[in-house]
Design a protein around this motif. Structure first.
Motif, short mmCIF file in Angstrom:
data_model
loop_
_atom_site.label_atom_id
_atom_site.label_comp_id
_atom_site.label_asym_id
_atom_site.label_seq_id
_atom_site.Cartn_x
_atom_site.Cartn_y
_atom_site.Cartn_z
N LEU A 46 10.11 -6.47 0.21
CA LEU A 46 9.74 -5.88 1.49
C LEU A 46 9.06 -4.52 1.31
O LEU A 46 8.54 -3.96 2.26
CB LEU A 46 10.97 -5.70 2.38
N ARG A 47 9.10 -4.02 0.11
CA ARG A 47 8.51 -2.70 -0.12
C ARG A 47 6.99 -2.79 -0.03
O ARG A 47 6.39 -3.63 -0.71
CB ARG A 47 8.89 -2.18 -1.51
N PRO A 48 6.38 -1.97 0.80
CA PRO A 48 4.92 -2.03 0.88
C PRO A 48 4.28 -1.60 -0.43
O PRO A 48 4.78 -0.71 -1.12
CB PRO A 48 4.60 -1.03 2.00
N GLN A 49 3.18 -2.28 -0.76
CA GLN A 49 2.52 -1.98 -2.03
C GLN A 49 1.20 -1.26 -1.76
O GLN A 49 0.47 -1.62 -0.85
CB GLN A 49 2.22 -3.28 -2.79
N TRP A 50 0.93 -0.29 -2.62
CA TRP A 50 -0.37 0.38 -2.53
C TRP A 50 -1.51 -0.60 -2.86
O TRP A 50 -2.62 -0.43 -2.41
CB TRP A 50 -0.42 1.56 -3.49
N ALA A 51 -1.14 -1.59 -3.66
CA ALA A 51 -2.19 -2.52 -4.10
C ALA A 51 -2.58 -3.49 -2.99
O ALA A 51 -3.66 -4.07 -3.03
CB ALA A 51 -1.70 -3.31 -5.32
N ASP A 52 -1.72 -3.67 -2.02
CA ASP A 52 -1.94 -4.69 -1.01
C ASP A 52 -2.47 -4.05 0.27
O ASP A 52 -1.70 -3.52 1.09
CB ASP A 52 -0.61 -5.41 -0.74
N THR A 53 -3.77 -4.09 0.46
CA THR A 53 -4.35 -3.40 1.62
C THR A 53 -4.25 -4.23 2.89
O THR A 53 -4.70 -3.80 3.94
CB THR A 53 -5.82 -3.02 1.37
N SER A 54 -3.68 -5.42 2.81
CA SER A 54 -3.54 -6.20 4.04
C SER A 54 -2.28 -5.81 4.81
O SER A 54 -1.94 -6.40 5.81
CB SER A 54 -3.50 -7.69 3.71
N ILE A 55 -1.54 -4.84 4.30
CA ILE A 55 -0.44 -4.28 5.08
C ILE A 55 -0.65 -2.78 5.24
O ILE A 55 -1.42 -2.16 4.50
CB ILE A 55 0.93 -4.53 4.41
N ASP A 56 0.05 -2.22 6.21
CA ASP A 56 -0.05 -0.77 6.41
C ASP A 56 1.14 -0.33 7.27
O ASP A 56 1.96 -1.15 7.68
CB ASP A 56 -1.37 -0.41 7.10
N VAL A 57 1.22 0.95 7.55
CA VAL A 57 2.26 1.43 8.45
C VAL A 57 1.60 1.92 9.73
O VAL A 57 0.54 2.53 9.69
CB VAL A 57 3.11 2.56 7.83
N ASN A 58 2.25 1.65 10.86
CA ASN A 58 1.66 2.07 12.12
C ASN A 58 2.25 3.42 12.57
O ASN A 58 3.04 4.04 11.85
CB ASN A 58 1.86 0.99 13.19
N ALA A 59 1.87 3.81 13.77
CA ALA A 59 2.25 5.15 14.22
C ALA A 59 3.74 5.30 14.50
O ALA A 59 4.24 6.41 14.64
CB ALA A 59 1.45 5.51 15.47
N ARG A 60 4.45 4.18 14.58
CA ARG A 60 5.90 4.30 14.78
C ARG A 60 6.63 4.32 13.45
O ARG A 60 7.82 4.64 13.39
CB ARG A 60 6.42 3.14 15.61
N GLY A 61 5.92 3.93 12.40
CA GLY A 61 6.57 3.88 11.10
C GLY A 61 6.95 2.47 10.68
O GLY A 61 7.63 2.29 9.68
N ASP A 62 6.53 1.47 11.45
CA ASP A 62 6.79 0.09 11.03
C ASP A 62 5.80 -0.31 9.95
O ASP A 62 4.66 0.17 9.94
CB ASP A 62 6.60 -0.88 12.20
N VAL A 63 6.23 -1.22 9.09
CA VAL A 63 5.28 -1.83 8.16
C VAL A 63 4.71 -3.06 8.86
O VAL A 63 5.46 -3.91 9.34
CB VAL A 63 5.98 -2.25 6.85
N VAL A 64 3.39 -3.11 8.95
CA VAL A 64 2.77 -4.19 9.71
C VAL A 64 1.65 -4.82 8.90
O VAL A 64 1.17 -4.26 7.92
CB VAL A 64 2.19 -3.67 11.04
N GLN A 65 1.23 -6.00 9.37
CA GLN A 65 0.04 -6.61 8.78
C GLN A 65 -1.19 -5.89 9.31
O GLN A 65 -1.25 -5.55 10.48
CB GLN A 65 -0.02 -8.09 9.19
N ALA A 66 -2.12 -5.68 8.41
CA ALA A 66 -3.34 -4.98 8.82
C ALA A 66 -4.54 -5.85 8.49
O ALA A 66 -4.65 -6.34 7.37
CB ALA A 66 -3.46 -3.65 8.11
N SER A 67 -5.39 -6.04 9.46
CA SER A 67 -6.60 -6.81 9.19
C SER A 67 -7.81 -6.02 9.67
O SER A 67 -7.67 -4.98 10.32
CB SER A 67 -6.52 -8.16 9.91
N ASN A 68 -8.99 -6.55 9.40
CA ASN A 68 -10.25 -5.92 9.81
C ASN A 68 -10.34 -4.46 9.38
O ASN A 68 -10.72 -3.60 10.16
CB ASN A 68 -10.43 -5.97 11.34
N ARG A 69 -9.93 -4.17 8.19
CA ARG A 69 -9.98 -2.79 7.75
C ARG A 69 -11.42 -2.35 7.58
O ARG A 69 -12.23 -3.03 6.97
CB ARG A 69 -9.23 -2.62 6.44
#
Lengths: 736, 560
Positions: free
Chosen positions: B504-527
């Motif tokens: 569950l730990r977010p990886q720096w290598a994986d740019t398809s995830i990110d953290v949002n303004a609340r601090g949740d780890v979320v899926q990120a697309s269309n970067r």
């Protein structure tokens, strides 16, 4: 959208503007217009913002009274100060009856004291610096009482402490003043430690409860936490319920000089007298009472905390009253009297009569400011002599000061219908009446005992204030005429200090760091002139003070006469201010939607007969106190006052408490740390381990003297070799 | 990115070519270069996006490809501020070093070389590169102390060098060990932080006992730098003996390399070990806070007092860091910057007076407030910011650090006891004790020393230096949002990297995830490739969960 409540920001920012103007332009104005005119302008620049703030404060107050009682909390937000996902602290001011009461005291009494100070400090050469600090103080004090969250209150809280520090040490040439200033700041910081932990505890409990929904992270704001306190705190168990108010109270003890953290306040009298009146009597020291009242919901949840508050208050009240007897310095008497009166206020809060505590804050602000300013007038008239034993019979020289101080004296003694009577009687009455409620709720101490302590303190207050007043104004002896002038050769002493520069050829001043010899001499001459001090000589002729000084005295005297009457129950103004028991509890709680946990009516139960007996006994205590002292002084200064001996001496030395604390923490603590530094940091860590291992290496090194050149470059070479070896190993390993 | 890092070095090379007699060229040249570097770093700030925890402006060039060593640099919300702090403080240090007359050319060259090394430390994303920069800072600083230092400069400089060098040896061993571990897991060894963190995020990097060893090896290097009690004794000597510019840079920037090292390497690479070690390190931080303060209170030497105060203040940084809370992390990074500004300013101002009077003993001073009113006023502000007065920078940092620590203690997070933050609060009281005492000794009382009676107030350009620091004192104190906004995403990412379960730990290598303004780890697309902070939020993978329940953490550490 701006509303009328946003005007409160003008109140808040006016003193800030005054502070900035004074700090940036004060010296320049004096330089431009010359000392006399320049000081007048600077004085006006200092007084006007505060007076204006008062006027706007009155306007906002008036607007507030137009609202229905349950509407009387308005919050005006500016911008977010701390803005994290987990914590949001906006700059938000709270307009409600409690905060506005304090605003009116701070700006009203503050403006009067500023005016007084323009006269008192008239010959001081650092005139703008004084008013810079004083305006800054008002700004922080307003932040303290207006802030709608604990963090803003804390800004004000430490800020007023800073100003207090700066102003106590205002005459920093005397190192004793600087030390008193340090003491004040440090003792206050001990209290602040408790306060901060209290803030943390509130934060973590509210943060980890699920009571607050949404993304609202304003977890320190009063409008968020106060209504929910009753729901949230008990889920964490009784220890947390008691710890929150007690930690907050530790903060209040520091600021409001409660035992054992009162130590700094008597020393704080080293500051100029207007400072003592404003900061160390009328406003800053009442901040603790304000805090407890503001957070009363937390206190009401925990009977233990209430008991602690009440007992500390009662003990401080009587303890400080005893100490006041042994003082000879007029300001010290007033200082201990302040500590004692603050004890009263906490006693009121402790038994649940928060409004009575605030009532006493208000009346005390009037008469104690009056007494301090009056004493300042006496001090000015007596060439800065503060020893009451060298006063006497001043009433004929200082008629206005005498008249106004007289009012202050009987007001604090508790003679009706002056201000002090109403508030003090209210406290004592409520203490007595709360008895059955608290004993039912498991108090170990019957509030009747606290009532008895309070009554004795009232009696003692009347006594020592009479002593002070008598020694200063009454009697026939003009005692400064008896004493020989022993200090007059101080001047000559300074003369010797004038430095005659010798040749400074050894340092060549290439950077323009230094003054020339002539400039040094010029500065020293100016210094020397400015330091000319008055000396109280036997042929001294006291003169009444200037109007800018006695006008505030008269105004405060008027307030001390009518203040109590107007603000107590049953009169039109009190309706406006809502200081009736019922009103206070109903209003504040309805407004904040924080349910009162103490049923107000049920709590202070006393029938009419009892009420009259209580009133009668407090009046009697006051009259008795005055009478006893008047009798003792009828023939002039008593022997025990000429030479302070015996019990009076012990009492005057705070029963040895201050000395013991000093010995333990300053003397012993200092020497212990000093020794620890030498022995442990230098000896064990550095000597044994660091240099010891270096020495060991060196000894081995003697065997390999060739290799150990002692130069870093050879170590660097070794390091390089090491890296090469490791890397070779890595390469070898990967290419295997 | 690389421009910022290498510009000072190029400048230094240029200055080396100028003959040493042109002192003015060296002085203004160095100043100009440091200002240019600062401007370049401002453009970094301009290009930086606060919307992501991933590294930004990454540049990667193979360096020693046989070993997988890369020249890889980049910044995130943590290092950004330390880069800015470095470039800013260097201007101050260079400008004040106009007073250096003896071998001015070399002095400026060393300062600029040092700046490159420090910037490299904060930007390196490859362990070997980091190590090289980390060690490279020692050399110029060693010479600054050894050549331009005070009476005891030899002892101080050698002590400084050996102490910190000895610490980082362990780190080198751990770095090599990580290489072998990654070679085993990935088939090809790497020193790339991002790749190593991916392993750690999946729980593949190392089992707990080995993690603890690796953590300890890194921690020793950083603990010496911070410095943690009891490996702090190099600091008072080095600070005291160093020339003013050296002291400023040591305090303001080089101590932060320790705290930064923990944040950048120890926490994300060894999360399980971090949780295990947190109570111990927090305990040491508390000891450091109190110990440093008590030691500061008994000094008779102005600079030594400020040096010991650093031990105390850095304790707060570590306290916040090992609370493993969002408040604590933010406070920790902010307090790093704050300490740089406040203590940097203190050393600067002590330097000003030392330049005039050549003594640092309190007994030689007294009553300077009348003599030098502007100096006294500025010093008062700086002193109060160090005391941690609310509305000034020190407060925000200390408050958040202690709040985080208190939160951790209250929740029993990672087994941190509640008494630690409570005791740490005493450090704030003691800070008032020693700092007010210092102020009293120098500025209050009577000016009886004839030498001091000749002092003029500080010059306008010296005032300018002070005011520029005071500006930040109030900026951070009154509007910390400017600074915290940029940090939050990175710190949230870091918190999840430490506290979440493997996988569950977010990886720096994986740019398809990110953290949002609340601090949740979320899926990120269309970067958006040009603005990495611009992406579309998808499913929430891990909720922010700022209040990690103690049971969860306890259960976790038990399982491991």
């Amino acid at each position: 959208m701006t509303t009328v409540w946003d005007y409160i920001w003008i109140v808040q920012l006016l003193p800030v503007a005054g502070f900035l103007a004074q700090a940036l332009f004060g010296q320049r104005i004096i330089a431009m217009f010359g000392p006399a005119m320049g000081r007048r302008i600077c004085g006006a620049m200092a007084v006007v913002p505060i007076a204006l703030a008062f006027v706007i404060g009155v306007f906002v107050f008036y607007k507030l009274t137009e609202l229905a009682p349950d509407q009387r909390v308005q919050i005006s937000t500016w911008f977010n100060w701390i803005d994290l996902q987990t914590l949001r602290v906006p700059f938000e001011l709270r307009v409600d009856p409690l905060s506005l009461t304090m605003v009116l005291i701070v700006t009203g009494v503050g403006a009067l004291i500023h005016l007084y100070a323009t006269g008192y400090m008239a010959t001081d050469r650092d005139y703008p610096r004084f008013f810079t600090y004083l305006n800054l103080f008002i700004a922080f004090m307003l932040m303290l009482v207006l802030g709608n969250n604990l963090a803003l209150v804390f800004i004000g809280w430490e800020g007023v402490g800073l100003c207090s520090y700066l102003l106590i040490g205002y005459w920093y040439h005397d190192i004793a003043n600087a030390k008193a200033a340090n003491k004040a700041f440090i003792v206050n910081r001990i209290g602040d430690w408790g306060f901060v932990l209290g803030i943390f505890l509130i934060y973590v409990t509210f943060a980890s409860s699920q009571a607050i929904v949404g993304d609202e992270a304003r977890l320190l704001s009063f409008d968020v936490i106060l209504p929910l306190a009753e729901k949230v705190l008990p889920t964490f168990g009784p220890a947390v319920v008691a710890a929150v108010p007690i930690l907050l109270f530790i903060g209040a003890m520091g600021k409001s000089a409660q035992f054992p953290l009162y130590l700094w306040l008597p020393d704080a009298m080293a500051g100029p007298t207007p400072v003592s009146a404003l900061i160390h009597a009328a406003t800053m020291v009442t901040a603790g009472v304000y805090l407890v009242t503001r957070c009363h919901v937390f206190f009401e949840l925990s009977p233990i905390a209430m008991l602690v508050v009440a007992c500390v208050g009662a003990f401080t009240a009587i303890f400080a009253a005893t100490v006041a007897f042994g003082q000879t310095d007029i300001k010290k008497v007033l200082a201990y009297s302040t500590v004692s009166q603050l004890g009263y206020m906490f006693l009121a809060c402790g038994v649940g009569a928060f409004y009575a505590g605030m009532f006493h804050v208000t009346t005390h602000a009037f008469f104690k400011a009056l007494l301090f300013l009056g004493s300042g007038a006496v001090i000015v008239a007596m060439a800065h002599e503060q020893d009451m034993r060298r006063y006497g019979a001043l009433r004929k020289y200082l008629p206005i000061t005498h008249g106004t101080m007289l009012i202050g004296w009987i007001a604090i003694a508790g003679i009706p219908p002056l201000a002090g009577f109403f508030s003090k009687d209210d406290i004592l009455g409520k203490t007595f009446a709360s008895s059955h409620y608290w004993t039912e709720h498991g108090w170990l101490v019957d509030p009747k005992i606290l009532y008895a302590i309070g009554l004795i303190t009232a009696f003692m207050t009347a006594m020592y204030m009479t002593r002070m007043f008598w020694l200063t104004f009454l009697g026939k002896e003009e005692r400064w005429r008896e004493s020989a002038a022993g200090v007059s050769d101080e001047h000559a002493h300074h003369e010797a200090h004038v430095h005659h520069p010798h040749a400074h050829a050894e340092h060549e001043d290439t950077h323009g760091f230094f003054l020339s010899d002539d400039e040094v001499l010029e500065r020293e001459r100016a210094e020397h002139e400015a330091e000319h001090h008055d000396v109280l000589t036997p042929d001294h002729q006291p003169k009444e003070v200037v109007p800018s000084m006695w006008l505030p005295l008269v105004a405060l005297a008027a307030l001390s006469i009518v203040g109590g009457l107007v603000l107590s129950g049953g009169y039109p103004f009190s309706e406006l201010l809502h200081w009736d028991t019922q009103h206070l509890f109903r209003d504040w709680n309805a407004i904040a939607a924080a349910p009162t946990l103490l049923p107000a009516a049920e709590m202070f139960h006393a029938d009419h007969m009892t009420e009259w007996i209580l009133i009668g006994s407090s009046v009697l205590a006051a009259i008795l106190g005055i009478g006893v002292m008047a009798f003792q002084h009828r023939l002039g200064i008593p022997k025990s006052d000429r030479e302070i001996t015996g019990l009076k001496r012990i009492m005057g030395a705070q029963w040895g408490f201050d000395g013991a604390m000093y010995k333990t923490f300053v003397d012993f603590g200092g020497r212990f740390s000093q020794g620890f530094y030498r022995w442990f940091d230098k000896g064990v860590i550095d000597g044994l381990f660091v240099n010891g291992s270096a020495w060991t290496v060196q000894s081995f090194g003697k065997l390999f003297r060739k290799a150990q050149t002692g130069y870093v470059r050879s170590y660097a070479l070794t390091m390089l070799l090491g890296v090469v070896v490791i890397l070779s190993y890595v390469i070898w390993k990967t290419n295997r | 990115m690389s421009l910022v890092i290498w510009m000072p070095l190029f400048g230094a090379v240029f200055l080396m070519l100028v003959p040493k007699d042109f002192v003015a060229v060296h002085r203004y040249g160095a100043l100009g270069i440091s200002i240019l570097t600062f401007i370049a770093s401002l453009s970094l700030y301009g290009a930086f996006s606060s919307g992501t925890f991933h590294f930004q402006m990454v540049e990667a060039i193979p360096w020693i490809s046989g070993l997988g060593i890369q020249y890889k640099v980049g910044v995130d919300g943590i290092s950004l501020w330390l880069v800015m702090l470095t470039t800013f403080i260097t201007i101050i240090a260079v400008w004040f070093s106009f007073y250096v007359g003896h071998r001015a050319k070399e002095f400026m060259v060393y300062l600029l070389v040092l700046e490159t090394a420090m910037l490299g430390v904060f930007c390196a994303l490859d362990l070997v590169l980091f190590y090289v920069f980390f060690e490279a800072t020692l050399v110029p600083m060693y010479f600054l102390i050894a050549i331009w230092g005070g009476e005891d400069k030899k002892y101080a400089s050698v002590k400084f060098f050996l102490y910190t060098f000895l610490g980082s040896i362990f780190m080198l061993i751990a770095i090599v060990a990580l290489y072998f571990i990654s070679a085993e897991k990935l088939g090809k060894g790497t020193f790339d932080l991002v790749a190593l963190q991916s392993l750690a995020a999946q729980g593949d990097l190392a089992a707990l006992p080995i993690q603890l060893w690796l953590f300890a090896a890194f921690a020793v290097a950083f603990a010496v730098k911070v410095p943690f009690w009891p490996v702090h004794t190099w600091l008072p000597d080095a600070h005291t003996e160093a020339p003013t510019a050296g002291s400023i840079i040591l305090a303001a920037v080089m101590l932060k390399m320790g705290a930064y090292g923990f944040l950048r390497f120890c926490l994300p690479l060894f999360p399980d070990a971090t949780i295990q070690a947190a109570p111990l390190l927090m305990g040491l931080a508390v000891v450091g806070i109190i110990y440093g303060a008590v030691m500061a209170a008994v000094q008779h030497d102005w600079k030594r007092l400020v040096a010991y105060s650093s031990v105390s203040h850095l304790g707060f940084v570590m306290l916040g860091l090992f609370s493993l809370t969002h408040n604590g992390f933010t406070g920790s990074v902010l307090q790093s910057v704050n300490h740089g500004i406040s203590t940097g300013a203190l050393f600067l101002m002590v330097g000003m007076i030392y330049e005039r009077r050549h003594t640092r003993l309190f007994s030689d001073y007294g009553g300077l407030k009348r003599q030098m009113p502007m100096f006294a006023a500025l010093f008062l502000i700086v002193m109060l910011s160090s005391v941690g007065l609310p509305s000034m920078n020190g407060f925000i940092g200390e408050f958040l650090c202690m709040l985080g620590a208190f939160q951790a203690g209250f929740e029993g997070r990672a087994g941190i006891p509640l008494w630690m933050p409570v005791v740490a609060g005493g450090g704030v009281v003691l800070a008032a004790v020693y700092l007010l005492w210092m102020f009293q000794k120098v500025f209050y009382g009577r000016n009886d020393n004839p030498e001091n009676k000749r002092l003029r107030d500080i010059k306008p350009w010296e005032q300018l230096l002070c005011w520029s620091l005071v500006l930040f004192v109030f900026w951070i104190g009154l509007y910390p949002k400017t600074f915290t906004d940029e940090m939050e995403a990175s710190l949230n990412g870091l918190r999840h990297q430490v506290l979440q379960q493997p996988g569950l730990r977010p990886q720096w290598a994986d740019t398809s995830i990110d953290v949002n303004a609340r601090g949740d780890v979320v899926q990120a697309s269309n970067r958006d490739p040009n603005n990495p902070g611009n992406w579309t939020q998808g499913k929430v993978l891990v909720p922010a969960d700022h209040q990690v329940r103690s049971e969860q953490v306890a259960a976790r550490s038990e399982r491991e």
